[in-house]
Design an enzyme around this catalytic site. Structure first.
Site, PDB file in Angstrom:
ATOM      1  N   LEU A 166      37.653  -4.850  43.407  1.00  0.00           N
ATOM      2  CA  LEU A 166      39.135  -3.985  43.768  1.00  0.00           C
ATOM      3  C   LEU A 166      40.092  -3.952  42.814  1.00  0.00           C
ATOM      4  CD1 LEU A 166      39.821  -6.309  46.993  1.00  0.00           C
ATOM      5  CD2 LEU A 166      39.134  -3.795  47.037  1.00  0.00           C
ATOM      6  N   ASP A 167      40.696  -3.075  42.593  1.00  0.00           N
ATOM      7  CA  ASP A 167      41.686  -2.692  41.494  1.00  0.00           C
ATOM      8  C   ASP A 167      42.719  -3.756  41.235  1.00  0.00           C
ATOM      9  OD1 ASP A 167      40.671  -0.312  41.111  1.00  0.00           O
ATOM     10  OD2 ASP A 167      42.018   0.653  42.351  1.00  0.00           O
ATOM     11  N   TYR A 168      43.009  -4.073  39.865  1.00  0.00           N
ATOM     12  CA  TYR A 168      44.105  -4.976  39.675  1.00  0.00           C
ATOM     13  C   TYR A 168      45.314  -5.198  40.672  1.00  0.00           C
ATOM     14  CZ  TYR A 168      47.593  -7.418  36.869  1.00  0.00           C
ATOM     15  OH  TYR A 168      48.494  -8.336  36.328  1.00  0.00           O
TER      16      TYR A 168
END
Length: 254
Positions: free
Chosen positions: A104-106
């Site tokens: 999952l993205d930052y």
């Protein structure tokens, strides 16, 4: 018996096979004291000494399966050159090494699976399983019918069209709309890039479902263990639902 190094590293609960390949290419893996950088290299854990960053690579004795409600501002990697917080830092009471299943993205929140079972993780990430992943997306401004249609039908990313998605409007706000977008692919930053492709700017992104698993009452930063039935169910064959498009609360196509 000899096995590929990336498989042995994955089975040791260190990383997925894909990430293990990156570790090998980076020269971080040694066999009997010799750095190995060639993918496809094999070793026998019964007689060879396999090391990663100077630490032994040993088989896992107990498999763990964890569901975490990831907050924004955490990296889903095992290290970060910029020193940003890692999701594994939220699992301080777990002494066994686990790693994220996918990423999952930052700045993306929500449901993230972690494990030390390399075979299970690889199966989950393999495209042939087509596991649904549902996201709630807050977009800047209003999402128009044409934009929702495009997201559902598929958009071009990297010269390849995305698979049909299930898209619905779940909250019609005064300034921002909330969409539910369900996909089964796993391309890099896919939801954000899909929205960008139809001129929608993502303000907030949260994954709320992975297969039949949902966040439920799990608060941000909290985690729980999956039971045996949940672990097995994620890989069970299931009938794919048809594409649904809902714009402004009206069902337009099934």
């Amino acid at each position: 018996m000899q096995e590929r190094l990336q498989k042995l590293i994955s089975q040791a609960g260190i990383s997925s096979r894909r990430a293990a390949e990156e570790l090998i290419l980076a020269g971080r893996v040694t066999v009997n004291g010799t750095i190995v950088t060639e993918l496809g290299s094999k070793a026998d854990p019964a007689i060879d000494t396999i090391m990663l960053d100077g630490k032994p690579v040993r088989p896992v004795t107990k498999h763990l399966y964890i569901l975490l409600n990831k907050p924004a501002g955490y990296m889903t990697t095992l290290d970060d050159p910029e020193g940003r917080p890692l999701v594994t830092s939220l699992l301080k009471e777990i002494s066994d090494r686990v790693y994220p299943v996918g990423r999952l993205d930052y700045n993306t929140e929500g449901l993230l699976l972690l494990t030390n079972d390399g075979d299970w993780a690889n199966k989950l990430m393999h495209p042939r399983h087509e596991i649904d992943k549902e996201y709630h997306v807050r977009v800047r401004g209003k999402a128009h019918r044409s934009q929702i249609d495009q997201l559902a039908d598929g958009v071009m990313l990297d010269d390849k069209k995305t698979a049909p998605a299930s898209v619905s409007l779940i909250k019609d706000g005064e300034q921002n709309d909330w969409l539910s977008i369900t996909i089964h692919e796993g391309r890099n930053r896919q939801i954000r890039r899909m929205c960008e492709a139809v001129s929608l700017s993502v303000v907030r992104l949260k994954r709320v479902r992975y297969g039949n698993l949902e966040l439920g009452i799990l608060k941000s930063g909290q985690h729980r263990y999956l039971n045996e039935a949940e672990v097995a169910d994620l890989l069970a064959p299931r009938k794919k639902a048809g594409t649904t498009v809902t714009a402004r609360g009206r069902k337009d196509r099934l």
